[in-house]
Scaffold this motif. Structure first.
Motif, PDB file in Angstrom:
ATOM      1  N   LEU A 181      33.622  65.184  56.631  1.00 30.44           N
ATOM      2  CA  LEU A 181      32.548  66.045  56.117  1.00 30.44           C
ATOM      3  C   LEU A 181      31.190  65.352  56.245  1.00 30.44           C
ATOM      4  CD1 LEU A 181      31.367  68.354  54.340  1.00 30.44           C
ATOM      5  CD2 LEU A 181      32.058  67.029  52.384  1.00 30.44           C
ATOM      6  N   LEU A 182      31.134  64.055  55.884  1.00 32.68           N
ATOM      7  CA  LEU A 182      29.832  63.386  55.788  1.00 32.68           C
ATOM      8  C   LEU A 182      29.281  62.991  57.159  1.00 32.68           C
ATOM      9  CD1 LEU A 182      30.250  61.197  52.624  1.00 32.68           C
ATOM     10  CD2 LEU A 182      29.072  63.356  52.888  1.00 32.68           C
ATOM     11  N   ARG A 183      30.151  62.736  58.151  1.00 30.38           N
ATOM     12  CA  ARG A 183      29.647  62.305  59.451  1.00 30.38           C
ATOM     13  C   ARG A 183      29.323  63.488  60.341  1.00 30.38           C
ATOM     14  NH1 ARG A 183      34.460  61.283  63.459  1.00 30.38           N
ATOM     15  NH2 ARG A 183      32.872  60.133  64.554  1.00 30.38           N
ATOM     16  N   GLY A 184      29.559  64.719  59.819  1.00 32.61           N
ATOM     17  CA  GLY A 184      29.572  65.887  60.691  1.00 32.61           C
ATOM     18  C   GLY A 184      28.285  66.227  61.402  1.00 32.61           C
ATOM     19  N   HIS A 185      27.128  65.742  60.911  1.00 34.48           N
ATOM     20  CA  HIS A 185      25.903  66.263  61.503  1.00 34.48           C
ATOM     21  C   HIS A 185      25.648  65.727  62.907  1.00 34.48           C
ATOM     22  CE1 HIS A 185      22.201  68.397  61.342  1.00 34.48           C
ATOM     23  NE2 HIS A 185      21.555  67.330  61.755  1.00 34.48           N
ATOM     24  N   ASN A 186      25.883  64.441  63.115  1.00 30.40           N
ATOM     25  CA  ASN A 186      25.543  63.844  64.402  1.00 30.40           C
ATOM     26  C   ASN A 186      26.746  63.601  65.290  1.00 30.40           C
ATOM     27  OD1 ASN A 186      22.812  63.673  63.740  1.00 30.40           O
ATOM     28  ND2 ASN A 186      23.221  61.839  62.534  1.00 30.40           N
ATOM     29  N   GLU A 187      27.938  63.604  64.715  1.00 33.09           N
ATOM     30  CA  GLU A 187      29.143  63.294  65.486  1.00 33.09           C
ATOM     31  C   GLU A 187      30.175  64.389  65.232  1.00 33.09           C
ATOM     32  OE1 GLU A 187      30.484  59.072  66.000  1.00 33.09           O
ATOM     33  OE2 GLU A 187      29.077  58.820  64.360  1.00 33.09           O
ATOM     34  N   PRO A 188      31.271  64.387  66.006  1.00 30.86           N
ATOM     35  CA  PRO A 188      32.301  65.396  65.764  1.00 30.86           C
ATOM     36  C   PRO A 188      32.778  65.373  64.321  1.00 30.86           C
ATOM     37  CG  PRO A 188      32.804  64.180  67.750  1.00 30.86           C
ATOM     38  CD  PRO A 188      31.584  63.568  67.178  1.00 30.86           C
ATOM     39  N   GLY A 189      32.974  66.530  63.740  1.00 28.04           N
ATOM     40  CA  GLY A 189      33.374  66.624  62.340  1.00 28.04           C
ATOM     41  C   GLY A 189      32.622  67.766  61.694  1.00 28.04           C
ATOM     42  N   GLY A 190      32.537  67.752  60.382  1.00 28.69           N
ATOM     43  CA  GLY A 190      31.805  68.793  59.688  1.00 28.69           C
ATOM     44  C   GLY A 190      32.626  69.393  58.573  1.00 28.69           C
ATOM     45  N   GLY A 191      32.056  70.426  57.938  1.00 29.66           N
ATOM     46  CA  GLY A 191      32.683  71.005  56.763  1.00 29.66           C
ATOM     47  C   GLY A 191      34.012  71.672  57.062  1.00 29.66           C
ATOM     48  N   PHE A 192      34.101  72.379  58.195  1.00 30.05           N
ATOM     49  CA  PHE A 192      35.302  73.165  58.472  1.00 30.05           C
ATOM     50  C   PHE A 192      36.511  72.263  58.685  1.00 30.05           C
ATOM     51  CE2 PHE A 192      38.206  75.786  60.815  1.00 30.05           C
ATOM     52  CZ  PHE A 192      38.108  76.991  60.165  1.00 30.05           C
ATOM     53  N   ILE A 193      36.379  71.300  59.595  1.00 30.73           N
ATOM     54  CA  ILE A 193      37.528  70.436  59.885  1.00 30.73           C
ATOM     55  C   ILE A 193      37.856  69.567  58.674  1.00 30.73           C
ATOM     56  CG2 ILE A 193      36.041  68.750  61.062  1.00 30.73           C
ATOM     57  CD1 ILE A 193      39.608  69.480  62.049  1.00 30.73           C
ATOM     58  N   GLY A 194      36.819  69.144  57.940  1.00 33.65           N
ATOM     59  CA  GLY A 194      37.056  68.360  56.724  1.00 33.65           C
ATOM     60  C   GLY A 194      37.842  69.156  55.693  1.00 33.65           C
ATOM     61  N   GLY A 195      37.457  70.434  55.534  1.00 31.18           N
ATOM     62  CA  GLY A 195      38.166  71.283  54.589  1.00 31.18           C
ATOM     63  C   GLY A 195      39.614  71.487  54.994  1.00 31.18           C
ATOM     64  N   LEU A 196      39.857  71.649  56.300  1.00 26.07           N
ATOM     65  CA  LEU A 196      41.230  71.843  56.771  1.00 26.07           C
ATOM     66  C   LEU A 196      42.074  70.604  56.494  1.00 26.07           C
ATOM     67  CD1 LEU A 196      40.933  73.658  60.200  1.00 26.07           C
ATOM     68  CD2 LEU A 196      41.890  74.529  58.110  1.00 26.07           C
ATOM     69  N   ILE A 197      41.495  69.416  56.738  1.00 28.01           N
ATOM     70  CA  ILE A 197      42.262  68.185  56.515  1.00 28.01           C
ATOM     71  C   ILE A 197      42.544  68.013  55.022  1.00 28.01           C
ATOM     72  CG2 ILE A 197      42.217  65.683  56.744  1.00 28.01           C
ATOM     73  CD1 ILE A 197      40.520  66.070  59.240  1.00 28.01           C
ATOM     74  N   GLY A 198      41.540  68.289  54.190  1.00 28.15           N
ATOM     75  CA  GLY A 198      41.744  68.178  52.746  1.00 28.15           C
ATOM     76  C   GLY A 198      42.794  69.160  52.256  1.00 28.15           C
ATOM     77  N   ALA A 199      42.748  70.399  52.793  1.00 30.37           N
ATOM     78  CA  ALA A 199      43.739  71.402  52.392  1.00 30.37           C
ATOM     79  C   ALA A 199      45.136  70.963  52.806  1.00 30.37           C
ATOM     80  CB  ALA A 199      43.397  72.750  53.017  1.00 30.37           C
ATOM     81  N   SER A 200      45.266  70.352  54.002  1.00 28.59           N
ATOM     82  CA  SER A 200      46.612  69.951  54.420  1.00 28.59           C
ATOM     83  C   SER A 200      47.130  68.822  53.536  1.00 28.59           C
ATOM     84  CB  SER A 200      46.640  69.565  55.893  1.00 28.59           C
ATOM     85  OG  SER A 200      45.651  68.641  56.182  1.00 28.59           O
ATOM     86  N   GLY A 201      46.229  68.002  52.983  1.00 26.99           N
ATOM     87  CA  GLY A 201      46.669  67.001  52.014  1.00 26.99           C
ATOM     88  C   GLY A 201      47.299  67.638  50.786  1.00 26.99           C
ATOM     89  N   PHE A 202      46.632  68.675  50.266  1.00 21.56           N
ATOM     90  CA  PHE A 202      47.193  69.338  49.081  1.00 21.56           C
ATOM     91  C   PHE A 202      48.454  70.124  49.416  1.00 21.56           C
ATOM     92  CE2 PHE A 202      43.064  68.555  47.083  1.00 21.56           C
ATOM     93  CZ  PHE A 202      43.508  68.084  45.867  1.00 21.56           C
ATOM     94  N   VAL A 203      48.517  70.666  50.649  1.00 19.96           N
ATOM     95  CA  VAL A 203      49.734  71.383  51.065  1.00 19.96           C
ATOM     96  C   VAL A 203      50.911  70.418  51.099  1.00 19.96           C
ATOM     97  CG1 VAL A 203      50.829  72.562  52.998  1.00 19.96           C
ATOM     98  CG2 VAL A 203      48.531  73.175  52.334  1.00 19.96           C
TER      99      VAL A 203
END
Lengths: 114, 139
Positions: free
Chosen positions: B25-47
Motif C-alpha cells: 500500500l505505502l510504496r504504491g505511488h512510485n513503484e508497482p503496488g497500491g491500494g488494490f493489490i494491498g487490499g487483496l493481499i490483506g484480505a487473503s491473510g484474513f481468508v
C-alpha cells in the motif's frame, strides 16, 4: 570463461530446466488419475513459477519481479490449503449422500404386530 | 479443517501477508503496488485465518464488520477527492505537502493520493472479506 559468461550461461540453463519442469508438471495436471495428484501438480507449478520470477528478476535486473515471487509464494500456500479443504468437504458430502441413499433404499422397518 | 500444521503455519503466514499488504500500500505511488493489490493481499491473510480457525474467529480478529470497513474506506476516498476543494482546485486534484522540506531537501512527501489509496485499500479489504466470510458461513 569469464564470470559474467558463466553467470549468463547458468541463467539460461536454469530457465530451460524450470520450463521443462513446468511442462512435466502440466502433463501430470492433465493425466493425474486423482484430484489430489492434480492439486500437488498445481502446487509444484506455483513453486516453479516463483523460481521463474526470481530468475527473470536476475536477467532483467528489475526488482519488482521479486515482489511478484513473494506474493505468489504466499498465495500459493493459500491455494493449496483451499484445495485441501475442498477435497475434504467433497469426501464428507459423498459420505453424507451415500448415507442418505442407503437410508432411502432400505425398506422401512416393519412395525411389530401386536 | 483444524489440522495442527495448518494452524501453526497460518500464524506465521497471516502476519507476513498483513505486513506485506501494508508495504504494498505505502510504496504504491512510485513503484508497482497500491491500494488494490494491498487490499487483496490483506484480505487473503484474513481468508487464510478463517480457513484455519473458522469464520467466527476471523470476525473476532477483524473486530469490525467487513462491510463497515468497506464503507469507511469509501468515505476516506471521497474525503481525498473533496480535500482539493479547499484550495480551489478541481475535484480529485492531488494535494501535496512536504514535511520538513528545506531549500535543497525534498522532505517527506505526503499527498491526498495516499489517502485515496488507503480508502481503496479499505474498500477492497472489506468487500472481499464480506463476500468470502458470507460464502464460508453458508456451507
Amino acid at each position: 570463461m569469464t564470470p559474467q559468461e558463466f553467470f549468463d550461461w547458468s541463467l539460461h540453463a536454469s530457465f530451460i530446466m524450470v520450463m521443462v519442469a513446468v511442462a512435466l508438471g502440466f502433463i501430470r495436471l492433465i493425466k493425474g488419475p486423482s484430484l489430489a495428484d492434480r492439486v500437488v501438480a498445481l502446487d509444484l507449478m506455483t513453486v516453479l513459477i516463483v523460481a521463474f520470477c526470481g530468475l527473470y528478476a536476475l536477467l532483467s535486473e528489475v526488482q519488482a519481479f521479486l515482489d511478484v515471487a513473494i506474493v505468489l509464494a504466499l498465495i500459493g500456500f493459500l491455494a493449496t490449503v483451499a484445495f485441501a479443504r475442498f477435497i475434504e468437504r467433497k469426501i464428507i458430502r459423498a459420505q453424507d449422500t451415500k448415507l442418505a441413499q442407503s437410508l432411502m433404499d432400505e425398506p422401512p422397518a416393519e412395525e411389530p404386530k401386536p | 479443517m483444524s489440522s495442527l500444521i495448518v494452524r501453526a503455519a497460518t500464524r506465521l503466514m497471516v502476519a507476513l501477508l498483513l505486513m506485506f499488504s501494508i508495504y504494498m500500500l505505502l510504496r504504491g505511488h512510485n513503484e508497482p503496488g497500491g491500494g488494490f493489490i494491498g487490499g487483496l493481499i490483506g484480505a487473503s491473510g484474513f481468508v487464510l485465518y478463517a480457513m484455519a480457525h473458522g469464520s467466527a474467529e476471523a470476525r473476532t480478529a477483524l473486530r469490525i464488520d467487513p462491510l463497515d470497513i468497506a464503507m469507511s474506506g469509501l468515505g476516506i476516498a471521497l474525503f481525498a477527492g473533496v480535500a482539493s476543494l479547499f484550495d480551489g482546485d478541481a475535484f480529485f486534484t492531488g494535494q501535496w505537502m512536504f514535511l520538513g522540506a528545506t531549500e535543497t531537501e525534498k522532505g517527506l512527501p505526503l499527498s491526498t493520493v495516499l489517502i485515496f489509496d488507503v480508502g481503496v485499500y479499505l474498500v477492497v479489504l472489506g468487500s472481499i472479506l464480506a463476500m468470502v466470510l458470507a460464502l464460508e458461513e453458508e456451507v
